[in-house]
Design an enzyme around this catalytic site. Sequence first.
Site, PDB file in Angstrom:
ATOM      1  N   HIS A   1       4.065  -3.573 -27.314  1.00  0.00           N
ATOM      2  CA  HIS A   1       3.810  -4.998 -27.543  1.00  0.00           C
ATOM      3  C   HIS A   1       2.824  -5.249 -28.676  1.00  0.00           C
ATOM      4  O   HIS A   1       2.315  -6.347 -28.817  1.00  0.00           O
ATOM      5  CB  HIS A   1       3.305  -5.661 -26.258  1.00  0.00           C
ATOM      6  CG  HIS A   1       4.304  -5.618 -25.136  1.00  0.00           C
ATOM      7  ND1 HIS A   1       4.064  -6.164 -23.904  1.00  0.00           N
ATOM      8  CD2 HIS A   1       5.543  -5.076 -25.059  1.00  0.00           C
ATOM      9  CE1 HIS A   1       5.113  -5.960 -23.110  1.00  0.00           C
ATOM     10  NE2 HIS A   1       6.019  -5.295 -23.803  1.00  0.00           N
TER      11      HIS A   1
ATOM     12  N   ASP B   1       3.850  -1.398 -23.081  1.00  0.00           N
ATOM     13  CA  ASP B   1       3.016  -2.604 -23.171  1.00  0.00           C
ATOM     14  C   ASP B   1       2.238  -2.535 -24.487  1.00  0.00           C
ATOM     15  O   ASP B   1       2.707  -1.914 -25.426  1.00  0.00           O
ATOM     16  CB  ASP B   1       2.101  -2.690 -21.940  1.00  0.00           C
ATOM     17  CG  ASP B   1       1.702  -4.125 -21.628  1.00  0.00           C
ATOM     18  OD1 ASP B   1       1.137  -4.776 -22.517  1.00  0.00           O
ATOM     19  OD2 ASP B   1       1.951  -4.590 -20.506  1.00  0.00           O
TER      20      ASP B   1
END
Length: 402
Positions: A244, A221
């Site tokens: 991310h 993430d």
Amino acid sequence: MELNIKTLFVFTLMLFLARLGAAQAPAGQSGVFDVTKFGATPNGDISKAILDAFKEACASTSASTIIVPKGTFQMKQVKLEGPCKAPLEFQLQGTLQASPDPKILPEGEWFTVNYLNQFTLSGTGIFDGQGKAAWAQNDCAKTKCAHLPYNLSFNFLNSSTIQDITSKDSKNFHMNVNGCNNLTFNRITITAPKESINTDGIHIARSKNVNITDSVIGTGDDCISVGDELEQLHITKVTCGPGHGISVGSLGKTPGEKPVVGVYVKNCTFINTDNGVRVKTWPASHQGVVTELHYEDIIVQNVSNPIVIDQIYCPYNQCNKDLPSLVKISKVSIKNVKGTSRTQDAVLLLCSKGVPCEGVEVGDIDITYNGKEGPAKTSCENVKPTFVGKQNPPVCAGAQTA
Ligand SMILES: *[C@@H]1O[C@H](CO)[C@@H](O)[C@H](O)[C@H]1NC(C)=O
Ligand SMILES: *[C@@H]1O[C@H](CO)[C@@H](O)[C@H](O)[C@H]1NC(C)=O
Ligand SMILES: *[C@@H]1O[C@H](CO)[C@@H](O)[C@H](O)[C@H]1NC(C)=O
Ligand SMILES: *[C@@H]1O[C@H](CO)[C@@H](O)[C@H](O)[C@H]1NC(C)=O
Ligand SMILES: *[C@@H]1O[C@H](CO)[C@@H](O)[C@H](O)[C@H]1NC(C)=O
Ligand SMILES: CC(=O)N[C@H]1CO[C@H](CO)[C@@H](O)[C@@H]1O
């Protein structure tokens, strides 16, 4: 340096103070608390030994160090809670392994440090969250994201440092920072596979003066994510990927969120990430403020969306995209971003139609895309940036204006 009377005086004073400090320190090893002296054995649960060592170290009136030596130890759950009487260091040389069973800690965190002043977490050891089994159960698209334990949680620390350690395969966010002031992360490593869900590297909120430097973060993430009520975060020389990217937000989902003021991302490199630098806020949101974001000297390699302001952030379509975000974004600079994009969308500045972005400055940008659809492009909504230097692709050319 000019060696005048004043500097000589200061120097002499410093020497004197250093000697005074040394003279007051307890003799020998009295400031060192080795957990193996408190009953820690490689195969048993080390939690109690750490807590017992901490109890003594925390009561010490001079600086103390808790040492977990080399070797692999099991650790169920540990919470170190101050305040303590003097600076305290937790030196991890070995590996601490969590139980692989996600149900073992239904609530709370694995390793928590609360209410300490001048705390140092150091050593070249590893916090191994053994998250594999937990990620498989965490399907945020189908159900709500599960409440899994954070790996490391730092709350209400002042003037503290986290350095050299590695956090691996957390079940959820690797590190959570809350209510801290003057906290530095130096040379840390965070790793989890690209597929692991919600394993943000470091999440920071309700804190002030936090620096993250010379670190390597690869996860499933955000490498670093920023929540509300944050002032002065400096992220320098961090390599992010997979993951991310470095994100402010998502913001606006809950009422009463406090401003994010001052996020500086400098000399960072993003490799194979979904985003580079990103701000995300929910549509149909509560009010909020994000200001003073400065991104400079950024390298992107094969990054899907290198630069993103997304004020209609709505994963899994769980919101009403027709109503605008009410989070106001202002004073943003994006300078010297170079490299390659994995999609055509190199720059997305999608600001809110309710509260357009203000004071956005775009400097040198050189991002290329080599796909058959054509060269890299940009999309802009509700923003009128000012430009300095050169932009490739041309940023906001022919953009819709607010
Ligand atoms: C940290 O600093 C704040 C503000 O100065 C203070 O209120 C708090 O007691 C300090 N915490 C510790 C653990 O020293
Ligand atoms: C910040 O923390 C560092 C490391 O503990 C310390 O040396 C420094 O004095 C602190 N600065 C402030 C302004 O508290
Ligand atoms: C963080 O970095 C900034 C910029 O280099 C510096 O001014 C500040 O003192 C640093 N803060 C801490 C807590 O180390
Ligand atoms: C930061 O990046 C710039 C541009 O790439 C470079 O000139 C500078 O030396 C870098 N600074 C540090 C501290 O790495
Ligand atoms: C670009 O990133 C994608 C997704 O992470 C990856 O599958 C691909 O191998 C990368 N390409 C290169 C050239 O590294
Ligand atoms: C601090 C933290 O959350 N660590 C996680 C690291 O991974 C272990 C396993 O999840 C979890 O139990 C810990 O909670």
